[in-house]
Design a protein around this motif. Structure first.
Motif, short mmCIF file in Angstrom:
data_model
loop_
_atom_site.label_atom_id
_atom_site.label_comp_id
_atom_site.label_asym_id
_atom_site.label_seq_id
_atom_site.Cartn_x
_atom_site.Cartn_y
_atom_site.Cartn_z
N GLN A 66 118.50 15.79 52.62
CA GLN A 66 118.47 15.37 54.02
C GLN A 66 117.92 13.96 54.20
N TYR A 69 120.45 11.24 54.27
CA TYR A 69 121.52 11.28 55.28
C TYR A 69 121.74 9.94 55.98
N LEU A 122 130.22 17.72 57.03
CA LEU A 122 128.81 17.93 57.37
C LEU A 122 128.61 19.34 57.90
#
Length: 207
Positions: A66, A69, A122
């Motif tokens: 994450q 990202y 995603l």
């Protein structure tokens, strides 16, 4: 080519660093100056080429990280699509929500191939507040909102099956999608869609 919109610039910088290193080497040999300048020039060369390859490596990896990202988002929207980045930024959230479980973000880059589109996939689970914010955002965009058990029910079922196949969603999750909302962007040959499911908190974006 993987991030062609920014790789061209990074490549020129990397090539310039090689030329600079050659000039520094010739000057060092001629004037017998301290070799520290040569070491600095070589460090610049290594750094420039590392930066050139970094966007490609970021797109190809870190699908479940994450914290990467924002970089993947930047490399995909700006690096792959350049002047068309704004459209893809409308589909992909600029930041991940505070609650973001089961995160996955696969990205493809530019390649020279016929009938090829660099897509991104995603997926994550979040809370109701984030989903409501996404609903407000996508309701304002130029797309078709599809739901089950409406006049578009058959279209919803057909498109949801296609969407799940493209996303490989069933391989990752077993969410019930009967009450999901599908935002459909019909942009010619390469379809794009966003799925929001309040029942399970699933968010899935195909670009």
């Amino acid at each position: 080519m993987y991030t062609s919109a920014i790789s061209d610039v990074l490549f020129l910088i990397a090539v310039f660093s090689l030329l600079l290193n050659g000039i520094v080497y010739k000057l060092n040999e001629k004037f017998h100056k301290r070799r520290c300048f040569l070491y600095i020039a070589r460090g610049i060369v290594i750094s420039a080429w590392a930066v050139f390859y970094m966007p490609m490596l970021i797109l190809m990896n870190f699908s479940h990280s994450q914290f990467v990202y924002p970089l993947k988002h930047f490399c995909y929207t700006y690096g792959v699509f350049g002047s068309n980045a704004a459209f893809y930024q409308q589909l992909l959230p600029e930041e991940l929500p505070e609650i973001c479980d089961d995160y996955s973000f696969r990205t493809q880059g530019s390649m020279i191939a016929q009938d090829y589109h660099p897509s991104s996939y995603l997926m994550f689970h979040t809370d109701t507040a984030a989903l409501e914010a996404y609903v407000s955002h996508f309701d304002a965009l130029d797309c078709v909102r599809l739901e089950n058990e409406t006049e578009d029910g058959d279209s919803f079922q057909n498109k949801i099956e296609w969407f799940c196949g493209q996303m490989r969603l069933r391989e990752s999750f077993q969410d019930n999608l009967d009450n999901a909302v599908l935002y459909w962007f019909d942009s010619g040959m390469y379809k794009k869609a966003v799925l929001l499911n309040f029942e399970t908190g699933l968010v899935a974006v195909l670009t």
